[in-house]
Scaffold this motif. Structure first.
Motif, PDB file in Angstrom:
ATOM      1  N   VAL A 155       0.833  -1.195  -0.025  1.00  0.00           N
ATOM      2  CA  VAL A 155      -0.137  -0.004   0.021  1.00  0.00           C
ATOM      3  C   VAL A 155       0.805   1.511  -0.047  1.00  0.00           C
ATOM      4  N   PHE A 156       0.431   2.189  -0.573  1.00  0.00           N
ATOM      5  CA  PHE A 156       1.183   3.573  -1.077  1.00  0.00           C
ATOM      6  C   PHE A 156       1.755   4.070   0.547  1.00  0.00           C
ATOM      7  N   ASP A 157       0.819   4.304   1.391  1.00  0.00           N
ATOM      8  CA  ASP A 157       1.067   5.030   2.500  1.00  0.00           C
ATOM      9  C   ASP A 157       0.076   4.086   3.535  1.00  0.00           C
ATOM     10  N   PRO A 158       0.524   3.255   4.437  1.00  0.00           N
ATOM     11  CA  PRO A 158      -0.481   2.578   5.148  1.00  0.00           C
ATOM     12  C   PRO A 158      -1.292   3.551   6.262  1.00  0.00           C
ATOM     13  N   SER A 159      -0.632   4.711   6.604  1.00  0.00           N
ATOM     14  CA  SER A 159      -1.458   5.496   7.293  1.00  0.00           C
ATOM     15  C   SER A 159      -2.534   6.361   6.918  1.00  0.00           C
ATOM     16  N   SER A 218     -18.370 -13.622   7.293  1.00  0.00           N
ATOM     17  CA  SER A 218     -17.263 -13.786   8.293  1.00  0.00           C
ATOM     18  C   SER A 218     -15.940 -14.106   7.576  1.00  0.00           C
ATOM     19  N   SER A 219     -15.997 -14.969   6.438  1.00  0.00           N
ATOM     20  CA  SER A 219     -14.680 -15.250   5.753  1.00  0.00           C
ATOM     21  C   SER A 219     -14.128 -13.856   4.984  1.00  0.00           C
ATOM     22  N   LEU A 220     -15.134 -13.030   4.470  1.00  0.00           N
ATOM     23  CA  LEU A 220     -14.708 -11.770   3.761  1.00  0.00           C
ATOM     24  C   LEU A 220     -14.194 -10.674   4.810  1.00  0.00           C
ATOM     25  N   HIS A 221     -14.855 -10.816   5.997  1.00  0.00           N
ATOM     26  CA  HIS A 221     -14.290  -9.835   7.059  1.00  0.00           C
ATOM     27  C   HIS A 221     -12.788 -10.491   7.396  1.00  0.00           C
ATOM     28  N   LYS A 222     -12.575 -11.717   7.773  1.00  0.00           N
ATOM     29  CA  LYS A 222     -11.306 -12.361   7.700  1.00  0.00           C
ATOM     30  C   LYS A 222     -10.050 -11.835   6.784  1.00  0.00           C
ATOM     31  N   LEU A 223     -10.743 -12.073   5.603  1.00  0.00           N
ATOM     32  CA  LEU A 223      -9.728 -11.532   4.330  1.00  0.00           C
ATOM     33  C   LEU A 223      -9.180  -9.982   4.683  1.00  0.00           C
ATOM     34  N   MET A 224     -10.134  -9.072   5.169  1.00  0.00           N
ATOM     35  CA  MET A 224      -9.869  -7.707   5.372  1.00  0.00           C
ATOM     36  C   MET A 224      -8.864  -7.647   6.557  1.00  0.00           C
ATOM     37  N   ARG A 225      -9.310  -8.245   7.557  1.00  0.00           N
ATOM     38  CA  ARG A 225      -8.263  -8.448   8.650  1.00  0.00           C
ATOM     39  C   ARG A 225      -6.848  -8.683   8.490  1.00  0.00           C
ATOM     40  N   GLU A 226      -6.712  -9.709   7.627  1.00  0.00           N
ATOM     41  CA  GLU A 226      -5.543 -10.693   7.191  1.00  0.00           C
ATOM     42  C   GLU A 226      -4.801  -9.490   6.300  1.00  0.00           C
ATOM     43  N   GLN A 246      -0.277  -5.582   5.693  1.00  0.00           N
ATOM     44  CA  GLN A 246      -0.097  -4.076   5.101  1.00  0.00           C
ATOM     45  C   GLN A 246       0.165  -3.049   5.992  1.00  0.00           C
ATOM     46  N   GLY A 247      -0.222  -3.348   7.326  1.00  0.00           N
ATOM     47  CA  GLY A 247      -0.088  -2.184   8.395  1.00  0.00           C
ATOM     48  C   GLY A 247      -1.085  -0.992   8.280  1.00  0.00           C
ATOM     49  N   ILE A 248      -2.255  -1.265   7.473  1.00  0.00           N
ATOM     50  CA  ILE A 248      -3.261  -0.141   7.441  1.00  0.00           C
ATOM     51  C   ILE A 248      -4.041  -0.183   8.455  1.00  0.00           C
ATOM     52  N   LEU A 249      -5.016   0.867   8.494  1.00  0.00           N
ATOM     53  CA  LEU A 249      -5.588   1.040   9.579  1.00  0.00           C
ATOM     54  C   LEU A 249      -6.991   0.282   9.280  1.00  0.00           C
ATOM     55  N   VAL A 279     -19.894   3.316  11.913  1.00  0.00           N
ATOM     56  CA  VAL A 279     -20.034   3.630  10.806  1.00  0.00           C
ATOM     57  C   VAL A 279     -18.777   4.515  10.032  1.00  0.00           C
ATOM     58  N   CYS A 280     -18.310   3.984   9.020  1.00  0.00           N
ATOM     59  CA  CYS A 280     -17.110   4.518   8.226  1.00  0.00           C
ATOM     60  C   CYS A 280     -17.343   5.999   8.371  1.00  0.00           C
ATOM     61  N   HIS A 281     -18.351   6.538   7.806  1.00  0.00           N
ATOM     62  CA  HIS A 281     -18.620   7.951   7.651  1.00  0.00           C
ATOM     63  C   HIS A 281     -18.564   8.684   8.788  1.00  0.00           C
ATOM     64  N   GLN A 282     -18.899   8.151   9.960  1.00  0.00           N
ATOM     65  CA  GLN A 282     -18.548   8.831  11.140  1.00  0.00           C
ATOM     66  C   GLN A 282     -17.025   8.479  11.753  1.00  0.00           C
ATOM     67  N   LEU A 283     -16.734   7.610  11.788  1.00  0.00           N
ATOM     68  CA  LEU A 283     -15.408   7.224  12.204  1.00  0.00           C
ATOM     69  C   LEU A 283     -14.326   8.024  11.454  1.00  0.00           C
ATOM     70  N   ILE A 284     -14.513   8.026  10.078  1.00  0.00           N
ATOM     71  CA  ILE A 284     -13.099   8.469   9.377  1.00  0.00           C
ATOM     72  C   ILE A 284     -13.082  10.134   9.747  1.00  0.00           C
ATOM     73  N   PRO A 285     -14.109  10.959   9.834  1.00  0.00           N
ATOM     74  CA  PRO A 285     -14.007  12.258  10.420  1.00  0.00           C
ATOM     75  C   PRO A 285     -13.700  12.494  11.776  1.00  0.00           C
ATOM     76  N   GLU A 286     -14.346  11.720  12.835  1.00  0.00           N
ATOM     77  CA  GLU A 286     -14.222  11.792  13.757  1.00  0.00           C
ATOM     78  C   GLU A 286     -12.700  11.509  14.288  1.00  0.00           C
ATOM     79  N   GLN A 287     -11.936  10.448  13.692  1.00  0.00           N
ATOM     80  CA  GLN A 287     -10.766   9.793  13.975  1.00  0.00           C
ATOM     81  C   GLN A 287      -9.731  11.144  13.613  1.00  0.00           C
ATOM     82  N   GLY A 288     -10.200  11.827  12.474  1.00  0.00           N
ATOM     83  CA  GLY A 288      -9.080  13.098  12.437  1.00  0.00           C
ATOM     84  C   GLY A 288      -8.579  12.527  10.921  1.00  0.00           C
ATOM     85  N   HIS A 289      -8.973  11.737  10.271  1.00  0.00           N
ATOM     86  CA  HIS A 289      -8.181  11.346   9.074  1.00  0.00           C
ATOM     87  C   HIS A 289      -8.675  12.208   7.792  1.00  0.00           C
TER      88      HIS A 289
END
Lengths: 418, 166
Positions: free
Chosen positions: A53-57, A75-83, A88-91, A99-109
């Motif tokens: 990934v170009f920049d994991p952060s 479950s198997s698709l979630h597992k794929l994402m976790r792995e 890759q060291g991404i968030l 919900v993604c659209h609350q989290l992403i701004p809330e976490q200052g990304h």
């Protein structure tokens, strides 16, 4: 010739003098994928020969759409994402974060002036923070996380100038539903929208997210708002990078400027099965409902829960109604607990589900039965959206949904705001 | 590239939930399985009715709604040759090109269910063989034409390792 907010953000991110209609390759500040789209993006990433990934952060995956998993396929698709995230060291925001659209701004990304893509159509939500953010598919996402860039056609801009201040009991959700009903589901296709004017300035940032969130429901590529002191305050303490807010020039060129006076607006309802099928609440008042939903990336924020609690305090929901509440994030959930809001909602008869998308996308948490009527604070009422094509979905503000849950039928919330 | 097929007509605002319902798409990445449910909420027998190469013909704003790339993929895996619509929603349009599904923007109002169509992408013309009428196609932007001719964005990246449009 001056520039719109979109033209300025694309100019800054492409190193070119970007004008509407230009094709640019632009640098991305942040990239998001969720559990409905990230698994396919991982496949595309691998097929494209992606290694790192170009920049994991600057990349986050959020497990929110079917979380916790309702079946082994998910479950198997979630597992794929976790792995993938671990490798890759991404968030990774796993189940229960929200919900993604609350989290992403809330976490200052995401910050004012940013260019952001997300593999979710409601990525336009961050426009409330003066961010050009837009939804893409999984393959664009994969190309983005490999290269840190994406190609764009710089859109023309349509401006919504909203004068006046919303009356009591009429919320930002009512305004955006009204605007979508007015312009139509494809009224802003291929365009960036700018929402501005006194009505928007008067709203707090949380209310503004509701409007930007639904820009896609009028076909828009992004829904941008002005940077002001409220935004500055909201991102302060969350931001991990410097802000680069953009301002539209006074002589910027718009494809259209639409003016509205919101001071007489009534609560609005989107009727089945399209989001632009909008009526004032009076036209559908009295229709019995079986399920009420408060939550989603549109209206699951703390201010939304507060409004619901204000209406439901000391009351019980109608015996024929199920009320499902999904706080939009863990932080919102905690805040609502600390303020006693969850207590009020539960005592009124609400079923609280895990912070996340809740029943919005029809995978879990409250699939309606045949012939049932659902009144929801979500952003889509397509036939089958909640998992049953023989149910009918109506969309409204959290005030209207709470008032209707008490009445057992679609009700005008304004008497609660006298 | 010449595409031949029979028209299956749909209306305006065909959203991605109709193309492939969320209740299926979250469960699997098996596109052949998803393809069996394509357009199911609008026509439960659509998948069985179509033959390889047949075409979806719709009105305005085709593919509105979610960003799910499973939508164009389910259409491709069902054997549909291309989608013709008077207009497309933006994200679906990009996803279709990225996955290699030809999307044809043209006046679809005179095409009827069952008409035999031939699409000529190079010439930018749809020939309605049943009505003996030619319909001009709105040309694709160069970038999209390049991605489509490479066979989609995955193949484009396999070939160049990055965006390459010059």
């Amino acid at each position: 010739m001056g520039k719109t907010m979109a033209e300025k953000i694309f100019s800054q991110h492409s190193g070119e003098d970007a004008r509407a209609g230009d094709l640019v390759i632009a640098r991305l500040d942040f990239i998001m994928g969720q559990d409905g789209t990230a698994p396919l993006a991982i496949n595309s990433f691998n097929e494209m020969g992606g290694e790192k990934v170009f920049d994991p952060s600057r990349v986050a995956f959020v497990i929110d759409h079917s979380a916790p998993s309702p079946n082994e396929g998910v479950s198997s698709l979630h597992k794929l994402m976790r792995e993938f995230a671990l490798k890759q060291g991404i968030l990774l925001y796993d189940i229960g974060h929200g919900v993604c659209h609350q989290l992403i701004p809330e976490q200052g990304h995401v910050l004012p002036g940013d260019l952001v893509i997300g593999a979710d159509s409601h990525t336009c939500t961050y426009g409330a923070l003066n961010v050009f953010s837009t939804g893409v598919g999984s393959t664009d996402l994969a190309a983005g996380i490999i290269s840190g860039k994406l190609w764009f056609k710089v859109p023309e801009t349509i401006k919504f100038l909203c004068k006046g201040v919303l009356p009591p009991g009429v919320l930002s959700k009512d305004l955006i539903l009204y605007l979508i009903g007015d312009i139509g589901a494809d009224g802003a296709t291929y365009l960036a929208a700018e929402y501005c004017g006194e009505a928007i300035s008067a709203m707090d940032v949380e209310e503004r997210f509701t409007i930007a969130n639904m820009a896609i429901e009028m076909g828009a590529k992004a829904g941008l708002m002005e940077f002001d002191e409220k935004v500055n305050k909201w991102v302060a303490g969350r931001a991990k990078r410097p802000l680069r807010p953009v301002f539209a020039d006074p002589d910027a060129k718009y494809v259209e400027i639409r003016q509205y006076d919101v001071s007489q607006l009534e609560p609005q309802i989107a009727c089945p099965h399209t989001v632009d099928n909008v009526s004032p609440v009076g036209q559908v008042e009295g229709l019995p409902i079986q399920q009420a939903v408060i939550g989603t990336c549109t209206n699951g924020r703390i201010n939304d829960l507060k409004i619901a609690a204000r209406i439901l305090a000391g009351k019980k929901i109608s015996p024929g109604v199920r009320l499902i509440v999904a706080p939009s994030s863990r932080q919102v959930f905690l805040e609502a607990m600390n303020e006693g809001i969850i207590q009020i909602l539960v005592e009124a008869g609400a079923a609280i589900v895990t912070p996340g998308c809740g029943p919005c996308v029809g995978t879990h948490n409250g699939v309606p039965s045949d012939g049932e009527v659902v009144l929801s604070t979500a952003n889509r009422n397509f036939k089958g959206r909640m998992g049953n094509s023989r149910a009918s979905i109506y969309l409204a503000s959290p005030a209207t949904v709470a008032a209707s849950a008490v009445a057992g039928r679609i009700a005008d919330p304004r008497p609660f705001f006298l | 590239m010449l595409l031949n097929g029979k028209a299956f007509k749909f209306g305006n605002d065909i959203n991605t939930d109709y193309i492939i319902s969320g209740k299926y798409k979250f469960k699997t990445l098996d596109m052949k399985e998803l393809a069996r449910h394509v357009m199911e909420d609008l026509d439960p027998h659509f998948y069985e009715k179509i033959s390889e190469g047949d075409m979806i013909v719709a009105g305005s704003n085709f593919g509105c709604g979610s960003s799910r790339e499973q939508a164009p993929l389910a259409i491709i895996y069902a054997g549909v040759g291309c989608v013709l619509a008077s207009s497309f929603a933006r994200i679906f349009y990009r996803n279709a090109i990225n996955t290699g599904l030809p999307v044809i923007e043209c006046d679809t109002s005179k095409i009827e269910e069952g008409d035999l169509l031939q699409v000529n992408l190079e010439k930018g013309i749809v020939l309605n063989k049943s009505k003996n009428r030619e319909i001009p196609i709105t040309p694709l932007p160069q970038v999209m034409l390049k991605i489509l001719s490479d066979g989609g964005l995955i193949k484009h990246f396999q070939k160049y390792g990055d965006f390459k449009f010059d």
